[in-house]
Scaffold this motif. Structure first.
Motif, mmCIF file in Angstrom:
data_model
loop_
_atom_site.group_PDB
_atom_site.id
_atom_site.type_symbol
_atom_site.label_atom_id
_atom_site.label_comp_id
_atom_site.label_asym_id
_atom_site.label_seq_id
_atom_site.Cartn_x
_atom_site.Cartn_y
_atom_site.Cartn_z
ATOM 1 N N THR A 162 0.308 5.992 5.602
ATOM 2 C CA THR A 162 -0.473 5.767 4.341
ATOM 3 C C THR A 162 -1.724 6.609 4.156
ATOM 4 O O THR A 162 -2.253 7.089 3.304
ATOM 5 C CB THR A 162 -0.474 4.242 3.875
ATOM 6 O OG1 THR A 162 0.454 3.368 3.880
ATOM 7 C CG2 THR A 162 -1.389 4.055 2.710
ATOM 8 N N ALA B 284 0.800 -1.018 -0.007
ATOM 9 C CA ALA B 284 0.041 -0.005 0.186
ATOM 10 C C ALA B 284 0.854 1.286 -0.111
ATOM 11 O O ALA B 284 0.572 2.149 -0.537
ATOM 12 C CB ALA B 284 -1.030 -0.114 1.148
ATOM 13 N N GLY C 69 -1.706 -5.267 -1.109
ATOM 14 C CA GLY C 69 -1.858 -4.114 -0.492
ATOM 15 C C GLY C 69 -1.847 -2.891 -1.527
ATOM 16 O O GLY C 69 -2.567 -1.998 -1.472
ATOM 17 N N TRP D 284 -5.199 -0.199 -1.523
ATOM 18 C CA TRP D 284 -5.218 0.967 -0.756
ATOM 19 C C TRP D 284 -3.900 1.623 -1.358
ATOM 20 O O TRP D 284 -3.572 2.786 -0.763
ATOM 21 C CB TRP D 284 -4.643 0.623 0.566
ATOM 22 C CG TRP D 284 -5.431 1.557 1.537
ATOM 23 C CD1 TRP D 284 -6.703 2.398 1.273
ATOM 24 C CD2 TRP D 284 -4.888 2.296 2.750
ATOM 25 N NE1 TRP D 284 -6.618 3.320 2.335
ATOM 26 C CE2 TRP D 284 -6.014 3.201 3.144
ATOM 27 C CE3 TRP D 284 -3.916 1.802 3.510
ATOM 28 C CZ2 TRP D 284 -5.568 4.017 4.573
ATOM 29 C CZ3 TRP D 284 -3.562 2.459 4.880
ATOM 30 C CH2 TRP D 284 -4.365 3.571 5.428
#
Length: 348
Positions: free
Chosen positions: A102, A21, A246, A250
């Motif tokens: 993130t 992500a 990941g 996202w």
């Protein structure tokens, strides 16, 4: 013990998901930012080449993360349970920090996160007298830390030179600016594959290094050879799969930051940044050093931006990114120490 095995495998998957992500997303963000590839195409490329890099080239750095910072073998001979809890704490601490970063669209270093977390466990072990402070592999840690500073500089210089050559040989001489850029879309497809492979070769270790160390101590995996403990293929496969998931679920948040907020990217600039980053990262993977792909790529993007003058770079975004880099190691180390002490109180 069965519950602990399940817990640490799930934690490893969570860490791999976070790496996808954040770290994989920033590695592939330049391709999206230039319009060369869509998010869906990037996910397909990452799924193939990230996986190949992790499985076929990921053992070297995984061994460094697993055993190169804290003397795991020394601790495990007397306190194997301490190693398991320490590695679990390290994975969770690094994962929590990356999830937070993130959420705020910040590309942080997963390498910094996991190295800081493993060090946090080592410092607590030394404080408790399980090992001495001198037993921590400070020289190896110094080499790792040095690579974090060297890599963005190398990335920036390399990307600056590549883009300057392209600009002088092609862009300034071409009667058509857009026609040349279109030709570099195909080349950027190749460098996207290259950077995905390089990223998988280095950053899979951030997820499966501590996991591998814990599973070896618990006698779940590990074949002892003349050069140390082999990392099982299934562990590398799990890490590669987790990173791809990941990225797919996202990764768009960090892709936006890398692809459009630092500087304006074109296919020629994206190609320059990606080729420079992948080359520097793969070189460090061969050297068994857990380099920061994030640092290298951001340095490379800044390098191509500076080729167009300082005004072409958003210094505000860069400062936010660098601030998160500075905070990563101490936060990860402190969080790891706190989680380790908590797990020790609850389970031992």
């Amino acid at each position: 013990m069965d519950l602990l095995v399940i817990a640490i495998i799930l934690a490893g998957l969570y860490m791999a998901w976070n790496i996808g992500a954040n770290d994989l997303a920033n590695a592939m963000g330049t391709s999206v930012g230039t319009g060369a590839l869509t998010i869906k195409q990037v996910i397909v490329i990452a799924a193939v080449f990230e996986f190949l890099g992790a499985v076929f080239f990921g053992k070297r750095v995984t061994s460094t993360i697993a055993k190169g910072i804290v003397p795991i073998d020394m601790i495990s001979r007397v306190h194997p349970d301490i190693v398991v809890l320490g590695m679990l704490a390290a994975i969770l601490a690094a994962s929590f920090w990356i999830t937070l970063a993130t959420f705020y669209n910040l590309p942080v270093s997963t390498s910094h996160s996991i190295v800081g977390s493993v060090l946090g466990f080592g410092l607590i072990a030394a404080y408790k007298g399980i090992i001495s402070f001198s037993d921590i592999h400070w020289s190896a840690l110094l080499k790792i830390v040095a690579s974090w500073f060297i890599s963005p500089v190398f990335g920036a210089i390399f990307a600056f030179l590549i883009f300057s050559i392209i600009r002088n040989l092609y862009l300034h001489r071409a009667s058509d600016m857009p026609g040349v850029e279109k030709k570099f879309i195909f080349l950027q497809l190749i460098t996207a594959c290259y950077i995905a492979f390089a990223h998988g070769s280095n950053d899979v270790a951030n997820a499966v290094g501590p996991l591998s160390a814990a599973l070896n101590v618990m006698k779940i995996t590990g074949t002892v050879t003349g050069t140390g403990t082999e990392v099982p293929i299934w562990v590398l496969v799990m890490g590669g799969l987790g990173m791809v998931i990941g990225m797919a679920t996202w990764g768009y948040k960090v892709v936006e930051t890398i692809g459009s907020k630092i500087t304006e990217l074109t296919p020629t600039r994206g190609f320059s940044a990606q080729f420079a980053t992948a080359s520097v990262v793969l070189l460090h993977s061969y050297s068994s050093l857990p380099i920061s792909t994030t640092h290298t790529l951001v340095g490379s993007v800044i390098g191509v931006g500076l080729a167009g003058g300082l005004a072409a770079v958003d210094l505000g975004v860069i400062w936010r990114i660098i601030s998160s880099w500075i905070a990563t190691v101490p936060i990860a180390a402190l969080t790891s120490a706190i989680i380790f002490v908590g797990l020790e109180v609850i389970l031992l």
